[in-house]
Design a protein around this motif. Structure first.
Motif, PDB file in Angstrom:
ATOM      1  N   SER A 194      -1.745  33.223  21.138  1.00 47.66           N
ATOM      2  CA  SER A 194      -2.328  33.273  22.467  1.00 47.66           C
ATOM      3  C   SER A 194      -2.640  35.001  22.409  1.00 47.66           C
ATOM      4  N   MET A 195      -1.688  35.826  22.207  1.00 45.58           N
ATOM      5  CA  MET A 195      -1.718  37.240  22.407  1.00 45.58           C
ATOM      6  C   MET A 195      -2.797  37.822  21.542  1.00 45.58           C
ATOM      7  N   ALA A 196      -2.708  37.386  20.301  1.00 46.69           N
ATOM      8  CA  ALA A 196      -3.767  37.689  19.242  1.00 46.69           C
ATOM      9  C   ALA A 196      -4.973  37.000  19.620  1.00 46.69           C
ATOM     10  N   LEU A 197      -5.175  35.998  20.155  1.00 47.27           N
ATOM     11  CA  LEU A 197      -6.596  35.709  20.603  1.00 47.27           C
ATOM     12  C   LEU A 197      -7.297  36.391  21.775  1.00 47.27           C
ATOM     13  N   SER A 198      -6.250  36.985  22.617  1.00 44.20           N
ATOM     14  CA  SER A 198      -6.661  37.758  23.557  1.00 44.20           C
ATOM     15  C   SER A 198      -6.882  39.072  23.188  1.00 44.20           C
ATOM     16  N   LEU A 199      -6.330  39.692  21.976  1.00 44.55           N
ATOM     17  CA  LEU A 199      -6.443  40.868  21.506  1.00 44.55           C
ATOM     18  C   LEU A 199      -8.019  41.064  20.883  1.00 44.55           C
ATOM     19  N   GLY A 200      -8.468  39.703  20.095  1.00 48.48           N
ATOM     20  CA  GLY A 200      -9.552  39.842  19.288  1.00 48.48           C
ATOM     21  C   GLY A 200     -10.808  39.531  20.686  1.00 48.48           C
ATOM     22  N   THR A 201     -10.480  38.885  21.557  1.00 46.27           N
ATOM     23  CA  THR A 201     -11.528  38.876  22.497  1.00 46.27           C
ATOM     24  C   THR A 201     -11.699  40.112  23.239  1.00 46.27           C
TER      25      THR A 201
ATOM     26  N   MET B 108     -15.439  46.829  31.334  1.00 45.33           N
ATOM     27  CA  MET B 108     -14.731  46.275  32.177  1.00 45.33           C
ATOM     28  C   MET B 108     -14.427  44.704  31.496  1.00 45.33           C
ATOM     29  N   LEU B 109     -15.438  44.232  30.873  1.00 47.22           N
ATOM     30  CA  LEU B 109     -14.945  42.640  30.237  1.00 47.22           C
ATOM     31  C   LEU B 109     -13.705  43.013  29.186  1.00 47.22           C
ATOM     32  N   ALA B 110     -13.803  44.109  28.482  1.00 44.42           N
ATOM     33  CA  ALA B 110     -12.665  44.288  27.795  1.00 44.42           C
ATOM     34  C   ALA B 110     -11.150  44.429  28.545  1.00 44.42           C
ATOM     35  N   VAL B 111     -11.448  44.892  29.550  1.00 48.34           N
ATOM     36  CA  VAL B 111     -10.202  45.095  30.388  1.00 48.34           C
ATOM     37  C   VAL B 111      -9.670  43.576  30.924  1.00 48.34           C
ATOM     38  N   THR B 112     -10.735  42.932  31.269  1.00 53.49           N
ATOM     39  CA  THR B 112     -10.430  41.641  31.570  1.00 53.49           C
ATOM     40  C   THR B 112      -9.991  40.721  30.536  1.00 53.49           C
ATOM     41  N   MET B 113     -10.489  40.653  29.406  1.00 45.26           N
ATOM     42  CA  MET B 113      -9.891  40.091  28.146  1.00 45.26           C
ATOM     43  C   MET B 113      -8.496  40.827  27.711  1.00 45.26           C
ATOM     44  N   GLY B 114      -8.471  41.869  27.798  1.00 44.65           N
ATOM     45  CA  GLY B 114      -7.231  42.664  27.506  1.00 44.65           C
ATOM     46  C   GLY B 114      -6.035  42.509  28.104  1.00 44.65           C
ATOM     47  N   MET B 115      -6.116  41.956  29.539  1.00 45.62           N
ATOM     48  CA  MET B 115      -4.973  41.245  30.200  1.00 45.62           C
ATOM     49  C   MET B 115      -4.198  40.170  29.693  1.00 45.62           C
ATOM     50  N   GLY B 116      -4.993  39.714  28.804  1.00 48.44           N
ATOM     51  CA  GLY B 116      -4.551  38.485  28.046  1.00 48.44           C
ATOM     52  C   GLY B 116      -3.477  38.745  26.917  1.00 48.44           C
ATOM     53  N   ILE B 117      -3.495  40.175  26.651  1.00 50.27           N
ATOM     54  CA  ILE B 117      -2.874  40.583  25.333  1.00 50.27           C
ATOM     55  C   ILE B 117      -1.206  40.410  25.886  1.00 50.27           C
ATOM     56  N   PRO B 118      -0.801  41.162  26.736  1.00 56.00           N
ATOM     57  CA  PRO B 118       0.626  41.026  27.236  1.00 56.00           C
ATOM     58  C   PRO B 118       0.971  39.888  27.861  1.00 56.00           C
ATOM     59  N   LEU B 119       0.146  39.581  28.778  1.00 58.25           N
ATOM     60  CA  LEU B 119       0.644  38.243  29.521  1.00 58.25           C
ATOM     61  C   LEU B 119       0.535  36.805  28.629  1.00 58.25           C
ATOM     62  N   SER B 120      -0.260  36.927  27.635  1.00 58.35           N
ATOM     63  CA  SER B 120      -0.393  35.720  26.725  1.00 58.35           C
ATOM     64  C   SER B 120       0.922  35.435  25.845  1.00 58.35           C
ATOM     65  N   PHE B 121       1.549  36.525  25.614  1.00 56.32           N
ATOM     66  CA  PHE B 121       2.859  36.848  24.988  1.00 56.32           C
ATOM     67  C   PHE B 121       4.046  36.081  25.917  1.00 56.32           C
ATOM     68  N   VAL B 122       3.930  36.500  27.049  1.00 55.79           N
ATOM     69  CA  VAL B 122       4.977  36.295  28.218  1.00 55.79           C
ATOM     70  C   VAL B 122       5.000  35.016  28.568  1.00 55.79           C
ATOM     71  N   LEU B 123       3.500  34.706  29.143  1.00 53.19           N
ATOM     72  CA  LEU B 123       3.277  33.416  29.905  1.00 53.19           C
ATOM     73  C   LEU B 123       3.945  32.078  29.239  1.00 53.19           C
TER      74      LEU B 123
END
Length: 427
Positions: A164-171, A282-297
């Protein structure tokens, strides 16, 4: 419920032959597991650039190909349609060829579709090339939880978090890099979008090795004369499960919110006076929030018996972001982008829930296909309605009201889906 223990127990029980996605395979070697980890990460990196990379360049693509506003709006819903149509084929393909082989084919389709898009001379060819890439994404979407459950049954939370973290990173990477990369490659959107095919080609390598290793293991198993024991368990009637339906609706509502964000958030910012590159950031920031959170959540969700509190917390962030876009879209752009990024982490949450709501990989492949296909069908109207409301009203207040209503519904059904139930129990 101790999910880690349940996961381990599920490995010892053979899945019912009637709905097993693949033949029972021996435990993978350490080298194969490493290949699988690399393959999961690289596959996840390829599951969104075809979509999020298009958003910042949508205006340029629209002008170049002579697209109408309606067709441009359709582009934001085509992913959901393709995911629903092709994702439903994943269980059948996995039963016939095995999950790894289907994911390999998915990576090849993504690469081909992205490589063909730059050659589009009109809307029809562009849509066709996009559909090829999206078909590959669709089957891979469904099979990612299956791969995790089958080969990492005792680490569902961590491995779901990793991909999920990698998916967010790609997004996020596609949203942030596509415009600068396009400028560096001569300013043509064709080069900027086509360059992502290289990432798809890289992902083909580890999955090719995984498939070869799996075939060698199958031959060794056949030579040893071993075979899975028959099971007398009744077939899993996934469509009769309230849990499956609640997960499907929750998946659909979070997907609708995510694709509305990916498809329209840059335009909301651009209409508020933000530059094209700024809107992409801005979209990158939105998608980028998923990088750390997708690993923790997913790790956090796997430790909870009920994921409802996480659903509520993510929904509140989404509602706060919509409120900010209503009153000060440009003035507080960074804050709204961050809040919407947190809200979008409902995606790794629902993937984790899918892995937790069945006791076997056979159940997960059925549940994943059902929840994702149903969910993506539900998500199709959202981006289209946002585009229609914006065009009719001439502003973004009406679309934001729709988005708020969808988020409230998402929170409600998500709490229900978060209950500690398994589809095998009929609940």
């Amino acid at each position: 419920m101790d999910m880690a223990k349940d996961d381990v127990k599920s490995v010892a029980r053979p899945a019912p032959a009637e709905h097993a996605p693949t033949p029972v395979t021996p435990a993978p070697s350490r080298w194969t597991r490493r290949l699988l980890v690399a393959g999961l990460v690289l596959a996840a990196l390829n599951l969104r650039p075809a979509i999020s990379g298009l958003g910042p360049l949508l205006e340029e693509v629209q002008k170049s190909l002579g697209m109408s506003g309606a067709v441009a709006g359709l582009l934001t819903s085509v992913p959901s349609l393709c995911f629903a149509l092709f994702g439903g084929l994943a269980p059948r393909l996995a039963r016939r060829w095995g999950p790894a082989s289907v994911v390999l084919a998915g990576m090849a389709a993504i690469t081909l579709g992205l490589a063909l898009r730059p050659f589009a001379g009109g809307t029809a060819f562009f849509l066709l090339a996009s559909a090829i890439a999206l078909a590959g994404i669709a089957v891979s979407n469904v099979l990612m939880p299956v791969v995790v459950k089958q080969w990492f049954p005792d680490r569902v939370g961590p491995m779901t978090g990793l991909y999920s973290m990698a998916l967010s990173l790609g997004t996020a990477g596609a949203a942030a890099v596509t415009v600068p990369m396009t400028n560096a490659l001569g300013g043509s959107w064709r080069a900027g979008l086509g360059a992502w095919a290289v990432v798809g080609l890289i992902a083909v390598v580890p999955w090719s090795a995984v498939v070869r290793a799996g075939r060698r293991a199958d031959r060794a198993t056949a030579a040893g004369g071993t075979a899975p024991e028959p099971s007398e368990q009744p077939p899993l009637r996934i469509t009769r499960s309230v849990t499956a339906w609640s997960l499907g609706v929750f998946f659909g509502l979070q997907a609708s919110a995510a694709y509305i964000t990916m498809g329209w958030l840059p335009q909301i910012f651009r209409d508020a006076g933000v530059s094209a590159s700024g809107a992409g950031m801005m979209l990158a920031v939105t998608m980028g929030m998923g990088i750390p959170l997708s690993f923790v959540l997913p790790r956090l969700a796997a430790r909870m018996s009920h994921q409802g509190p996480l659903v509520i917390a993510l929904g509140i962030c989404g509602l706060s972001g919509y409120t900010g876009l209503w009153f000060a879209p440009a003035g507080g752009a960074w804050a709204w982008a961050l809040l919407l990024g947190v809200s979008n982490c409902a995606f790794p949450l629902v993937l984790t829930m899918i892995g937790m709501r069945s006791r076997s990989s056979a159940g997960v492949v059925k549940l994943s296909a059902f929840a994702q296909s149903t969910g993506y069908l539900i998500s199709i109207p959202g981006p289209l309605l946002v585009g229609a409301l914006q065009q009719h009203s001439g502003g973004w207040h009406a679309p934001l009201l729709l988005m708020t209503g969808l988020m409230l519904a998402q929170m409600t059904v998500g709490v229900f889906a978060g209950r500690d139930r398994c589809v095998e129990d009929g609940g």
